[in-house]
Design a protein around this motif. Structure first.
Motif, mmCIF file in Angstrom:
data_model
loop_
_atom_site.group_PDB
_atom_site.id
_atom_site.type_symbol
_atom_site.label_atom_id
_atom_site.label_comp_id
_atom_site.label_asym_id
_atom_site.label_seq_id
_atom_site.Cartn_x
_atom_site.Cartn_y
_atom_site.Cartn_z
ATOM 1 N N ARG A 171 -87.751 -2.765 -28.195
ATOM 2 C CA ARG A 171 -87.049 -1.793 -29.128
ATOM 3 C C ARG A 171 -87.671 -1.538 -30.482
ATOM 4 N NH1 ARG A 171 -83.275 -6.599 -29.707
ATOM 5 N NH2 ARG A 171 -82.740 -6.735 -31.996
ATOM 6 N N TRP A 172 -87.311 -0.528 -30.880
ATOM 7 C CA TRP A 172 -87.820 0.202 -32.146
ATOM 8 C C TRP A 172 -86.701 0.231 -33.202
ATOM 9 C CZ3 TRP A 172 -93.076 0.594 -32.354
ATOM 10 C CH2 TRP A 172 -93.883 0.345 -31.358
ATOM 11 N N GLU A 173 -85.662 0.052 -32.861
ATOM 12 C CA GLU A 173 -84.540 0.296 -33.887
ATOM 13 C C GLU A 173 -83.560 -1.245 -34.036
ATOM 14 O OE1 GLU A 173 -82.377 3.440 -32.599
ATOM 15 O OE2 GLU A 173 -83.571 4.905 -33.415
ATOM 16 N N HIS A 174 -82.792 -1.153 -35.017
ATOM 17 C CA HIS A 174 -82.073 -2.570 -35.216
ATOM 18 C C HIS A 174 -82.794 -3.884 -35.067
ATOM 19 C CE1 HIS A 174 -78.701 0.367 -34.803
ATOM 20 N NE2 HIS A 174 -79.102 0.741 -33.690
ATOM 21 N N LEU A 175 -83.951 -3.917 -35.553
ATOM 22 C CA LEU A 175 -84.965 -5.065 -35.622
ATOM 23 C C LEU A 175 -84.387 -6.120 -36.316
ATOM 24 C CD1 LEU A 175 -88.268 -3.052 -36.660
ATOM 25 C CD2 LEU A 175 -87.029 -3.351 -34.217
ATOM 26 N N ASN A 176 -84.221 -7.310 -35.273
ATOM 27 C CA ASN A 176 -83.955 -8.551 -35.942
ATOM 28 C C ASN A 176 -84.180 -9.332 -34.644
ATOM 29 O OD1 ASN A 176 -81.284 -9.142 -33.808
ATOM 30 N ND2 ASN A 176 -80.979 -7.053 -34.857
ATOM 31 N N LEU A 177 -84.137 -10.960 -35.045
ATOM 32 C CA LEU A 177 -84.172 -11.777 -34.015
ATOM 33 C C LEU A 177 -82.986 -12.734 -33.450
ATOM 34 C CD1 LEU A 177 -87.399 -13.421 -35.876
ATOM 35 C CD2 LEU A 177 -87.312 -12.055 -33.829
#
Length: 263
Positions: A171-177
């Motif tokens: 994914r390219w949005e809402h970047l988190n782990l």
């Protein structure tokens, strides 16, 4: 996840060969591996990665040209991780077929600060990571790639490592782990086998690859995600699958990865 019963390896030098397997091939290999390999202590794991690049995806574009030398930076976690949790910041270089990897363990917020020039590096590995992150003008998280992994080590040689990755998504949005959600990049029945070793591949494994007529692929998870993103390919329905009957003559990479199955 790393075992608490052994030192954490921070520096790697090895070859990495990748192959796309279907379910039957994976089952056959796992049965064969029983004599030679043992499962990783933590079993199946969901791996989350934040790939670092420029807004133009310059590193991904360079890698797609298959140069003699290429590098990528990522932040990896073996469990859901917030800004205060420890992760691995990794620099992976490949030169003339040999992979060199440097990594350090630090809090997610500190890893991001190091790559953005807001934190001074501590030690040689952090200095290398910071230099690579900043020398082209600075990079930051652009994509998240997650997948399910089963890992195995050689029964008598822990330097031999085999991993099966599946359900690869990006994914390219809402970047988190924290979340591992994303758009599938390969079919649910497809497994990416990676063989990692600083030595020659064992003969039993060479024989299996030959019998199955499997050939190496340069398939890159982040590379494929970036390729689709830049090309504006549809996010649903297009799924990469292996074609065993043609694997002897084709490498699934770059434009060859256009061999897709529409569900």
């Amino acid at each position: 996840m790393e075992s608490l019963n052994r030192p954490i390896q921070l520096v790697f030098k090895r070859t990495e060969a990748k192959y796309l397997l279907d379910c039957r091939q994976k089952e056959r290999l796992c049965a064969l591996m029983g004599e030679w390999m043992v499962p990783d202590e933590f079993g199946a794991t969901t791996i989350r990665n934040l790939y670092l690049d420029m807004p133009s995806l310059l590193l991904a574009r360079r890698s797609a040209e298959h140069p003699l030398y290429k590098e990528k930076l990522r932040i990896r976690s073996y469990a859901a991780a917030g800004t205060e949790d420890e992760v691995f910041l990794e620099l992976k270089k490949k030169y003339d077929g040999v992979v060199y990897k440097r990594r350090c363990r630090m809090k997610l917020k500190d890893a991001l600060a190091l790559c953005q020039g807001r934190r001074r590096p501590r030690g040689q590995i952090q200095e290398e990571l910071a230099y690579s992150a900043l020398h082209d003008g600075g990079i930051g998280p652009v994509a998240q790639v997650a997948y399910e992994r089963e890992a195995f080590f050689g029964r008598d040689d822990r330097d031999l490592r085999l991993t099966f990755d599946h359900e690869v998504r990006a994914r390219w949005e809402h970047l988190n782990l924290v979340s591992a959600e994303g758009t599938p990049l390969i079919a649910s029945g497809c497994f990416l086998l990676e063989i990692k070793t600083p030595k020659a591949m064992p003969l039993w494994l060479v024989a299996f690859l030959s019998e199955e007529q499997l050939r190496k692929t340069s398939f890159s998870k982040y590379g494929e995600a970036a390729r689709r993103h830049l090309a504006g390919l549809p996010s649903q329905g297009a799924r990469l699958i292996p074609f065993p009957e043609q694997a002897a003559s084709e490498t699934v990479s770059g434009l060859a990865a256009e061999r897709i199955c529409h569900a």
